[in-house]
Design a protein around this motif. Structure first.
Motif, PDB file in Angstrom:
ATOM      1  N   THR A   1      27.195 157.288  97.449  1.00 58.30           N
ATOM      2  CA  THR A   1      26.312 158.432  97.233  1.00 58.30           C
ATOM      3  C   THR A   1      27.006 159.584  96.507  1.00 58.30           C
ATOM      4  N   PRO A   2      28.172 160.077  96.981  1.00 61.17           N
ATOM      5  CA  PRO A   2      28.815 161.167  96.233  1.00 61.17           C
ATOM      6  C   PRO A   2      29.282 160.752  94.852  1.00 61.17           C
TER       7      PRO A   2
ATOM      8  N   SER B   1      27.741 158.639  92.886  1.00 58.25           N
ATOM      9  CA  SER B   1      26.540 158.676  92.061  1.00 58.25           C
ATOM     10  C   SER B   1      26.171 160.119  91.717  1.00 58.25           C
ATOM     11  N   THR B   2      26.343 161.023  92.689  1.00 57.11           N
ATOM     12  CA  THR B   2      26.044 162.435  92.458  1.00 57.11           C
ATOM     13  C   THR B   2      26.945 163.006  91.368  1.00 57.11           C
ATOM     14  N   ILE B   3      28.225 162.679  91.439  1.00 55.94           N
ATOM     15  CA  ILE B   3      29.176 163.175  90.433  1.00 55.94           C
ATOM     16  C   ILE B   3      28.854 162.609  89.060  1.00 55.94           C
TER      17      ILE B   3
ATOM     18  N   ILE C   1      26.999 171.298  92.963  1.00 57.31           N
ATOM     19  CA  ILE C   1      26.627 170.010  93.552  1.00 57.31           C
ATOM     20  C   ILE C   1      27.779 169.016  93.417  1.00 57.31           C
ATOM     21  N   ILE C   2      28.415 168.999  92.253  1.00 55.41           N
ATOM     22  CA  ILE C   2      29.554 168.102  92.030  1.00 55.41           C
ATOM     23  C   ILE C   2      30.702 168.451  92.975  1.00 55.41           C
TER      24      ILE C   2
ATOM     25  N   ARG D   1      30.530 169.853  95.942  1.00 55.56           N
ATOM     26  CA  ARG D   1      30.189 169.429  97.299  1.00 55.56           C
ATOM     27  C   ARG D   1      30.365 167.923  97.464  1.00 55.56           C
ATOM     28  N   ALA D   2      29.994 167.170  96.439  1.00 53.17           N
ATOM     29  CA  ALA D   2      30.166 165.714  96.498  1.00 53.17           C
ATOM     30  C   ALA D   2      31.643 165.348  96.569  1.00 53.17           C
TER      31      ALA D   2
ATOM     32  N   ARG E   1      32.964 166.027 100.000  1.00 50.42           N
ATOM     33  CA  ARG E   1      32.543 164.997 100.945  1.00 50.42           C
ATOM     34  C   ARG E   1      33.449 163.766 100.851  1.00 50.42           C
TER      35      ARG E   1
END
Length: 239
Positions: A31-32, A34-36, A59-60, A62-63, A66
């Motif tokens: 998930t992180p 994919s977010t990045i 957002i990047i 925070r990913a 995580r």
């Protein structure tokens, strides 16, 4: 042996634990990552305004945070699996300060679900012998779980009271509760992941237990179905 499995062993995890954890970690990292990847693609779009780009960058970040937390948890798990005590740097610290810092760190997550977080502190103030970063890690795990399971608009309660030479700290949620048969398994590795549709890697409570015990304390759980769950742990009072 896969590259991921080799990495698990390098972190100090036994072949048994690394095998059990491989699928869970692969899922949690996807998930992180994919977010990045998506965020990077958006940043390459020249049509993005500065405000949108700033939001994507956050957002990047925070990913990435995580992913870093997951790696640190794996390192802690490796130490516990090897039978070693987790490292703590205990000193005298105000209990109220620890509780406030832990609540502030999760303020955004609680606000997103419109949760009320109350804190019942003892009077007069109490100083405990603790490693502030480590106890905030314990509290962050317990409060984070309470946020996950408390329904929108619900309430989470933090409380502390002195009991002789110890202080008992508790975190109570208004979630669905834990079946009585499952209570003895709560602090086992991966129990949460197997029982809650992978809301986490399932090692946070095991690490919390190791950290509390490294302080000379104990941690336990009480729960009633349909009424919520309370996690409690003790810390020594500072001399």
């Amino acid at each position: 042996m896969t590259q991921q499995a080799t990495g698990m062993l390098a972190l100090g995890l036994s072949p048994r634990l690394s095998g059990e954890l491989l699928a869970i970690v692969s899922h949690d990292l996807r998930t992180p990552l994919s977010t990045i990847a998506l965020g990077t693609t958006l940043l390459e779009d020249a049509s993005q305004g500065q405000e949108d780009r700033t939001q994507v960058i956050e957002i990047i970040k925070r990913a990435a945070d995580r992913m870093e937390r997951l790696i640190k948890d794996l390192q802690e798990m490796g130490r516990l699996d090897a039978g070693r005590t987790l490292r703590v740097d205990a000193r005298s610290v105000e209990l109220a300060t620890l509780l406030r810092e832990a609540c502030e760190a999760l303020h955004v997550q609680a606000g997103a679900k419109h949760l009320e977080v109350s804190c019942d502190l003892p009077a007069p103030p109490i100083a405990v012998c603790a490693d502030p970063d480590r106890i905030c890690q314990v509290l962050g795990n317990l409060i984070g779980n309470a946020i996950k399971f408390t329904p929108r608009g619900g309430r989470i309660t933090l409380a502390a009271c002195r009991e002789g030479r110890e202080v008992r700290v508790s975190v109570t949620d208004q979630g669905p509760g834990i079946p009585e048969a499952d209570l003895p398994r709560v602090f086992e590795p991966y129990w949460q992941a197997q029982s809650t549709a992978r809301l986490g890697a399932g090692i946070g409570l095991k690490i919390a237990k190791g950290l509390v015990e490294a302080h000379g304390g104990r941690i336990w759980v009480e729960s009633k179905m349909g009424e919520g769950t309370t996690f409690s742990f003790t810390l020594p009072v500072a001399n």
